[in-house]
Design an enzyme around this catalytic site. Structure first.
Site, PDB file in Angstrom:
ATOM      1  N   ASP A   1      -5.119  22.455 -26.954  1.00 59.92           N
ATOM      2  CA  ASP A   1      -6.239  23.133 -28.244  1.00 59.92           C
ATOM      3  C   ASP A   1      -6.785  23.970 -27.522  1.00 59.92           C
ATOM      4  O   ASP A   1      -7.383  24.091 -26.279  1.00 59.92           O
ATOM      5  CB  ASP A   1      -7.000  21.931 -28.529  1.00 59.92           C
ATOM      6  CG  ASP A   1      -7.840  22.569 -29.741  1.00 59.92           C
ATOM      7  OD1 ASP A   1      -7.358  22.604 -30.671  1.00 59.92           O
ATOM      8  OD2 ASP A   1      -8.951  22.395 -29.687  1.00 59.92           O
TER       9      ASP A   1
ATOM     10  N   GLU B   1      -1.737  26.164 -28.020  1.00 62.12           N
ATOM     11  CA  GLU B   1      -2.292  26.673 -29.568  1.00 62.12           C
ATOM     12  C   GLU B   1      -3.102  27.756 -28.934  1.00 62.12           C
ATOM     13  O   GLU B   1      -4.343  27.818 -28.477  1.00 62.12           O
ATOM     14  CB  GLU B   1      -3.350  25.584 -30.127  1.00 62.12           C
ATOM     15  CG  GLU B   1      -3.736  25.663 -31.310  1.00 62.12           C
ATOM     16  CD  GLU B   1      -5.034  26.221 -31.738  1.00 62.12           C
ATOM     17  OE1 GLU B   1      -5.446  26.624 -32.806  1.00 62.12           O
ATOM     18  OE2 GLU B   1      -6.081  25.847 -30.994  1.00 62.12           O
TER      19      GLU B   1
HETATM   20  C1  GLC Z   1      -8.217  24.564 -32.738  1.00 66.31           C
HETATM   21  C2  GLC Z   1      -7.882  23.545 -33.837  1.00 66.31           C
HETATM   22  C3  GLC Z   1      -9.047  23.569 -34.732  1.00 66.31           C
HETATM   23  C4  GLC Z   1     -10.301  23.370 -34.247  1.00 66.31           C
HETATM   24  C5  GLC Z   1     -10.611  24.220 -33.042  1.00 66.31           C
HETATM   25  C6  GLC Z   1     -11.679  23.431 -32.059  1.00 66.31           C
HETATM   26  O1  GLC Z   1      -8.245  25.832 -33.230  1.00 66.31           O
HETATM   27  O2  GLC Z   1      -6.726  24.070 -34.537  1.00 66.31           O
HETATM   28  O3  GLC Z   1      -8.750  22.736 -36.110  1.00 66.31           O
HETATM   29  O4  GLC Z   1     -11.496  23.354 -35.216  1.00 66.31           O
HETATM   30  O5  GLC Z   1      -9.406  24.247 -32.120  1.00 66.31           O
HETATM   31  O6  GLC Z   1     -11.188  22.540 -31.656  1.00 66.31           O
END
Ligand code: GLC
Length: 626
Positions: free
Chosen positions: A269, A311
């Site tokens: 993440d 991500e």
């Molecule tokens: C990532 C997640 C998102 C979240 C962010 C902070 O981008 O996909 O939903 O708000 O991280 O953890």
């Protein structure tokens, strides 16, 4: 735990892997902590953590390790269809998810991403992205035993479990944060704290804002610490200090423990934000890559069945770096979200023109061997238009105007828009962020149903299946966001939901509509048509000769995307018409078979209906697979 005899054999296996990955682990750790006098001790600790995790690894997972080492591209098989959902919204609890495995299998799912299910901060928690413990499941969803049991059942059913590794931040009530607040200097050093506000201002001058409306700024004052804490996202999400090697090792240990409970893929993440540098935007720093490379090496040594997924919602030019470049090519993440394909698809749909999409895909570097993309049209987040910037050399474009147009189009604010979405975190007309909305609502189904217009409903369903047909045809993992397979609409009651917290993304995070799901076999119903469309794509995809990425992407005519994969003598061609009008399409030489409509003998020119998509195989090269 393995017995002594197996233990010894398996330690030998561990040491062989450690020797293979030694150079990579060392390079990554050295880039981060090489200057420290105690570097060698940290290096030894990292290997010790890996060894302990390896020794604790259940036998079935060790067997999987061996199988995956012999098949390092396992996650790129064309039958890799992913599904992403919140546990509570999909099935209540982890045990509830177990009971729905049959549904997932019916759809063709072989990869399940469960959004954060670990113990989360009570109250506001960004949909669970504010984690209070890496070692406990959120009690309302189950416990660690349920997690292992679910992972095992999924595996037996041919589905790999993916979970988030919240590596950039913890919740402000994580034990580390609580100890820091209580005055423990060891844990205070797990976070980025600044006693002097001027220091935060110096950083802030170069930083962007993720949640510009609901959480402006990147720092939050903590009265307990009497200091400013770095909080890229919400004020209760405290960014971790990876300059402290203890943090990296804690994260590695957390990951390996979850892997030993059966998690097969980790979604890293907020990967771009892991390293901060004064004077930079604190995204995509070389050290952020080194952190991921270290995690990768430790996973490869201790739990090699596991894959990492980045991500990284960043422009195309920075994206492929997460799959590794230079000496680390193929040795960072196995997968990364294909944000380029996703956003450009939406641009093509709004403009009725596929040229920018084709150009953008051709400009993407090929992923290194044994890595690939995760293709998706929607996920739990907004569609982040920010990644649309820069482009192929010499093609100066007004990206700002395009982003502004897309934001308005999908909010239903332009002439001829069919969409019912909403702009996300927009502070002013110049600062476009993203769009919230479900696939079906953004494709026009919501408006068509409201108007009771059968023709528009038909067009909306075609748009939905067009978007899926393109995304599924790219190669790598194809991901479905929960409910999209049924044409589920926006949740118009989202602002009353318990998890809303002022965050507009809950518009497309409604609970799974099992009533609609029950209609999936009703031939004339919209859920039935959409579900069967997705199911047909999943089934046909499993038989396709898809490479890691297409060999050639072009248009002809301008509204029609033509994506080619050529693999071991076979030729697969996607045709996708982004305009509402039927157009004649010239097929390349040869005789083609339509794998979705099961039609043989196609050649010459084909009429392609408005929003139509075709999956074609050159006949005579690949056998009919049925
Ligand atoms: C990532 C997640 C998102 C979240 C962010 C902070 O981008 O996909 O939903 O708000 O991280 O953890």
């Amino acid at each position: 735990m393995a017995d002594d005899e197996h233990g010894a054999a398996s330690d030998a296996e561990f040491h062989a892997r450690a020797a293979r990955w030694h150079g990579d682990l060392n390079r990554a750790l050295h880039a981060l902590y090489g200057e420290r006098a105690d570097f060698a001790a940290w290096q030894a600790k990292a290997l010790q953590i890996a060894l302990e995790a390896h020794r604790a690894r259940p036998a079935a997972l060790r067997a999987l390790d061996r199988a995956r080492e012999a098949d390092p591209a396992w996650f790129l098989a064309p039958d890799r269809i992913g599904y992403s959902c919140y546990v509570d919204r999909f099935a209540g609890t982890l045990e509830g998810v177990s009971a729905r495995i049959g549904y997932l299998q019916e759809l063709g799912v072989t990869y399940l991403h469960l959004l954060p299910f670990l113990k989360m901060r009570p109250g506001c928690n960004d949909g669970g992205f504010a984690v209070s413990s890496y070692r406990a499941v959120e009690p309302s969803l189950g416990d660690m035993h349920d997690l292992a049991a679910l992972a095992q059942r999924l595996r037996a059913g041919g589905i790999s479990l993916c979970a988030d590794l919240l590596c950039n931040h913890t919740a402000d009530d994580h034990e580390w944060a609580l100890r820091a607040k209580a005055g423990d200097a060891h844990y205070r050093d797990y976070y980025l704290t600044f006693a002097d506000e001027a220091q935060t201002k110096a950083f802030e001058a170069h930083l962007g804002q993720v949640f510009a409306v609901t959480a402006p700024g990147n720092f939050t004052f903590s009265p307990e610490l009497q200091a400013w804490v770095w909080t890229t996202f919400y004020p209760y999400q405290w960014d971790l200090n990876f300059a402290n090697p203890a943090v990296l090792l804690e994260m590695a240990a957390a990951m390996l423990n979850l892997a030993n409970h059966g998690v097969e893929v980790f979604r890293l993440d907020s990967a771009p934000f892991l390293w901060k540098r004064l004077g930079g935007d604190c995204q995509n720093e070389p050290q952020a890559h080194a952190i991921i490379q270290a995690l990768r090496a430790l996973a490869a040594i201790a739990v090699p069945a596991v894959a990492l997924k980045a991500e990284a919602i960043v422009p195309a030019a920075q994206l492929v770096d997460y799959l590794g470049i230079g000496p680390s090519a193929g040795k960072e993440c196995h997968l990364a979200y294909n944000t380029n394909l996703m956003t450009l698809q939406w641009a093509a749909l709004a403009r009725g023109n596929a040229e920018l999409l084709a150009e953008g895909l051709m400009a993407m570097p090929r992923p290194p061997p044994n890595t690939g993309w995760l293709s998706y049209v929607r996920c739990h987040d907004d569609i982040g238009w920010g990644v649309l910037r820069g482009g192929p050399e010499g093609k100066a474009r007004d990206w700002e105007a395009l982003r502004g147009f897309l934001s308005k189009f999908y909010a239903g604010e332009t002439e001829n828009s069919f969409a019912s979405g909403a702009a996300f975190q927009v502070t002013n007309a110049q600062a476009v962020h993203g769009t919230s909305g479900s696939l079906a609502s953004l494709c026009g189904l919501e408006r068509a149903l409201l108007a009771g217009d059968a023709g528009e409903m038909d067009l909306a369903v075609r748009r939905i299946l067009l978007m899926a047909a393109v995304s599924f045809a790219f190669g790598g993992v194809a991901l479905i966001n929960m409910g999209d397979e049924l044409g589920q609409l926006n949740d118009l009651t989202f602002a009353q939901g318990p998890r809303y917290d002022g965050d507009g993304r809950w518009l497309h995070r409604g609970a799974m509509d099992w009533g609609q799901a029950a209609l999936r076999t009703a031939l004339g119903s919209i859920p039935g048509r959409v579900f069967r469309g997705f199911q047909a794509l999943a089934r046909a995809r499993a038989t396709l000769p898809l490479g890691r990425a297409p060999d050639l992407v072009e248009t002809g005519p301008a509204s029609v995307l033509r994506m080619h994969h050529r693999q071991s003598g076979a030729h697969f061609l996607l045709l996708a018409n982004f305009s509402p009008r039927e157009v004649p399409v010239a097929l390349p030489a040869g005789v083609w078979r339509d794998v979705l409509q099961d039609k043989d003998g196609l050649s010459g020119e084909l009429p392609l209906e408005g929003y139509g998509a075709r999956w074609l195989l050159r006949a005579g090269i690949v056998n009919k697979t049925g």
